[in-house]
Design a protein around this motif. Sequence first.
Motif, PDB file in Angstrom:
ATOM      1  N   UNK A  46       0.843  -1.183   0.000  1.00 40.65           N
ATOM      2  CA  UNK A  46       0.000   0.000   0.000  1.00 40.65           C
ATOM      3  C   UNK A  46       0.884   1.240   0.000  1.00 40.65           C
ATOM      4  N   UNK A  47       0.859   2.022  -1.092  1.00 44.38           N
ATOM      5  CA  UNK A  47       1.695   3.230  -1.131  1.00 44.38           C
ATOM      6  C   UNK A  47       1.406   4.202   0.007  1.00 44.38           C
ATOM      7  N   UNK A  48       0.201   4.159   0.570  1.00 41.54           N
ATOM      8  CA  UNK A  48      -0.130   5.101   1.627  1.00 41.54           C
ATOM      9  C   UNK A  48       0.446   4.703   2.980  1.00 41.54           C
ATOM     10  N   UNK A  90       2.006  11.004 -19.633  1.00 45.34           N
ATOM     11  CA  UNK A  90       1.414  10.402 -18.432  1.00 45.34           C
ATOM     12  C   UNK A  90       0.304  11.324 -17.947  1.00 45.34           C
ATOM     13  N   UNK A  91      -0.919  10.899 -18.150  1.00 41.98           N
ATOM     14  CA  UNK A  91      -2.092  11.728 -17.845  1.00 41.98           C
ATOM     15  C   UNK A  91      -2.736  11.388 -16.503  1.00 41.98           C
ATOM     16  N   UNK A  92      -2.654  10.128 -16.116  1.00 43.94           N
ATOM     17  CA  UNK A  92      -3.429   9.663 -14.968  1.00 43.94           C
ATOM     18  C   UNK A  92      -2.523   8.956 -13.960  1.00 43.94           C
ATOM     19  N   UNK A  93      -2.562   9.414 -12.724  1.00 43.98           N
ATOM     20  CA  UNK A  93      -1.806   8.791 -11.642  1.00 43.98           C
ATOM     21  C   UNK A  93      -2.801   8.169 -10.668  1.00 43.98           C
ATOM     22  N   UNK A  94      -2.667   6.872 -10.461  1.00 44.17           N
ATOM     23  CA  UNK A  94      -3.576   6.162  -9.559  1.00 44.17           C
ATOM     24  C   UNK A  94      -2.786   5.632  -8.373  1.00 44.17           C
ATOM     25  N   UNK A  95      -3.398   5.666  -7.199  1.00 46.41           N
ATOM     26  CA  UNK A  95      -2.779   5.088  -6.005  1.00 46.41           C
ATOM     27  C   UNK A  95      -3.737   4.042  -5.456  1.00 46.41           C
ATOM     28  N   UNK A  96      -3.327   2.790  -5.525  1.00 53.08           N
ATOM     29  CA  UNK A  96      -4.137   1.705  -4.976  1.00 53.08           C
ATOM     30  C   UNK A  96      -3.912   1.601  -3.479  1.00 53.08           C
ATOM     31  N   UNK A  97      -4.978   1.689  -2.692  1.00 48.44           N
ATOM     32  CA  UNK A  97      -4.801   1.735  -1.238  1.00 48.44           C
ATOM     33  C   UNK A  97      -6.000   1.157  -0.492  1.00 48.44           C
ATOM     34  N   UNK A 153      -5.663  12.722 -10.731  1.00 47.29           N
ATOM     35  CA  UNK A 153      -5.151  12.060  -9.531  1.00 47.29           C
ATOM     36  C   UNK A 153      -6.267  11.221  -8.929  1.00 47.29           C
ATOM     37  N   UNK A 154      -6.088   9.909  -8.895  1.00 45.91           N
ATOM     38  CA  UNK A 154      -7.149   9.008  -8.457  1.00 45.91           C
ATOM     39  C   UNK A 154      -6.686   8.144  -7.293  1.00 45.91           C
ATOM     40  N   UNK A 155      -7.536   8.043  -6.283  1.00 45.50           N
ATOM     41  CA  UNK A 155      -7.344   7.097  -5.179  1.00 45.50           C
ATOM     42  C   UNK A 155      -8.207   5.882  -5.479  1.00 45.50           C
ATOM     43  N   UNK A 156      -7.558   4.753  -5.747  1.00 45.64           N
ATOM     44  CA  UNK A 156      -8.268   3.507  -6.037  1.00 45.64           C
ATOM     45  C   UNK A 156      -8.428   2.770  -4.707  1.00 45.64           C
ATOM     46  N   UNK A 157      -9.564   2.979  -4.082  1.00 42.74           N
ATOM     47  CA  UNK A 157      -9.752   2.530  -2.712  1.00 42.74           C
ATOM     48  C   UNK A 157     -10.411   1.156  -2.650  1.00 42.74           C
ATOM     49  N   UNK A 158      -9.787   0.274  -1.891  1.00 43.01           N
ATOM     50  CA  UNK A 158     -10.340  -1.064  -1.676  1.00 43.01           C
ATOM     51  C   UNK A 158     -11.430  -0.948  -0.621  1.00 43.01           C
TER      52      UNK A 158
END
Length: 460
Positions: free
Chosen positions: A199-201, A224-231, A265-270
Motif C-alpha cells: 500500500x503506497x499510503x 502520463x495523464x493519470x496517476x492512480x494510487x491503490x490503497x 489524480x485518483x485514489x483507487x480505494x479497496x
Amino acid sequence: MNEQVSEKSERFRAITINNLDDWADKYPALKEKMPDIRMSAMIFPFKASPYLVEELIDWDMEGDIATDPFYRLIFPTMTMLTPDHRKLLEDAVATEDPFAIKATVEEIREDLNPHPAGQKALNAPKKAELTGVQHKYSETVLFFAAAAQTCHAYCTYCFRWAQFIGDSDLRFAQKDAGSLFDYLAEHPEVSDILFTGGDPMIMKTRNLKAYLEPFKDPAFLPHIKNLRIGTRALTFWPQRFTTDDDADELMTLLREVKEVGGRHMAIMSHLGHVRELQTDKVRAAISRLKQEAGVIIRSQSPVMRGINDDATVWAEKWREEVRLGIVPYYMFMARDTGAQAFFDVPLVRAQRIYADAIRNTSGLCRTARGPSMSCTPGKVEVVGVQTIQGTEAFVLRFLQCRDEAWIGKVFFAKYDPKAVWYDDLEPLDGMELPWEYTGLPRPCIDEACQIEFLMSQENA
C-alpha cells in the motif's frame, strides 16, 4: 487543516502476532482463537490495524466472532488450508524442528500459487533494474515502491500475499524512481501509472514525493495523464489522511500534482463492505481527500464468501459511496492464489449478486463493472448466462486484454455452476475459448469466432 480533522494525532502501531495477546486481553473472544491464528499465520501473513479491530469488528455480536466479516477479513485460520496442507503443517510443528517447519511452510506457500496471472513471468519488463515494474496492458504501468511493500493491515485473501512473507525472490519492489521514469520515457503509449504494493499510503509523504513530485511539472513525461494510487488505508487507517503528522503535506502534494501538473489524480480505494463507510473517521478522510486534495476516489473489491457475498451489502455499499462522492468501479472475483478455495464464490452466483445489487441502485451506481476475473489474458467480465443453440452458456467479454483487439468482444463458455475461475471454463461444442492452454490470448479476428459460429448455425 479542517476543523473536522483537528483531533489529536494518533500514531499508527500495528497489531502483530507478537503483541496479539494484549489485544486478546481486551477482546476475550480472541483468546480461544489464538492457537488457530498462530499456526495459520505461519503460512498467511498477519497484521491488523487498531482502527479496524476497534471500530469495524463487532465484538458484541452473538455467536462465533469468526463469522464477523471484518474478523474473517483479517484473522487467518487453519481452515484456509486444504486438509492435506493442514496435516503437513501440524505434523511439522509437532516435530519442533525449526528447519522442518521452515521447509514445510515454504512447500505449502509454493503450492498456493504466489504469483497468479503471469505477474512475474509475463508482466515484468526484462530489465534487471526494473524490479518493481509490471506492464501488462499497453497504456498502464504498475509500480511497486520498495517502501510501500506492506500495509496497515493484511487481508486474509490478499492476492499479493507473497509481497509480505520476506522472500525476496517472490517480491516485487523498487526504490529507484529514475529507472521507472526512464522506462516511461521509452514508452509513449503509457498514459497511466498505478502505484501499488502493498500500500503506497503506508509511506511517509516525504518518500511518496520521490515518485509523485516530478509530475507537478506539466512538461515532465507529458504523455502520463493519470496517476492512480491503490490503497486500503482509507478504511484500515483513515487517520493517514486526517491526523497523521504529515497528512497536511500529503493533501498539498496530491492537490499540486492535480492542479499544477494538470494530471488526473485518483485514489483507487479497496472498499468491500458498507460498514467501512459508516465511521466518523472514514467520512472525515473521504471529505478531506475530495475537498482539499481534489482527488477522485474510486472503489473496488473482490466478492468474497463470508465477507460480502450478498447483493444487499453491495447495493448499500454502492449507494453510500455515491452519496459520499466515491465512484463505484469494480467487483472482482477471488484470484487463483492463497486461500482462494476458502473465499471463492462461483461465477454464476457472483454474477447474480452483481445483477441483483445493480438493479436495486440508481444509474449513478452503475459505473461499477463486474464480476471480473483479472486472469492471465486480461480482465474477463461475466456478463450473464444465456441459452445458446439449446445449451446453457456463460456470456463473457474482455474489459481489458493483453491483445487489445479482444477488448469489448463477447465470447461464450459452457455453463458450469461450480466454476470459480477462468481455468474452470470449457468452450461450447464447435467453439474455442480465446486463449491458449498457457492462458495467453489467441490472435483475434475481426469478430469473435463464437459470433461467426452462431451466424453459421442460423444460416444452416
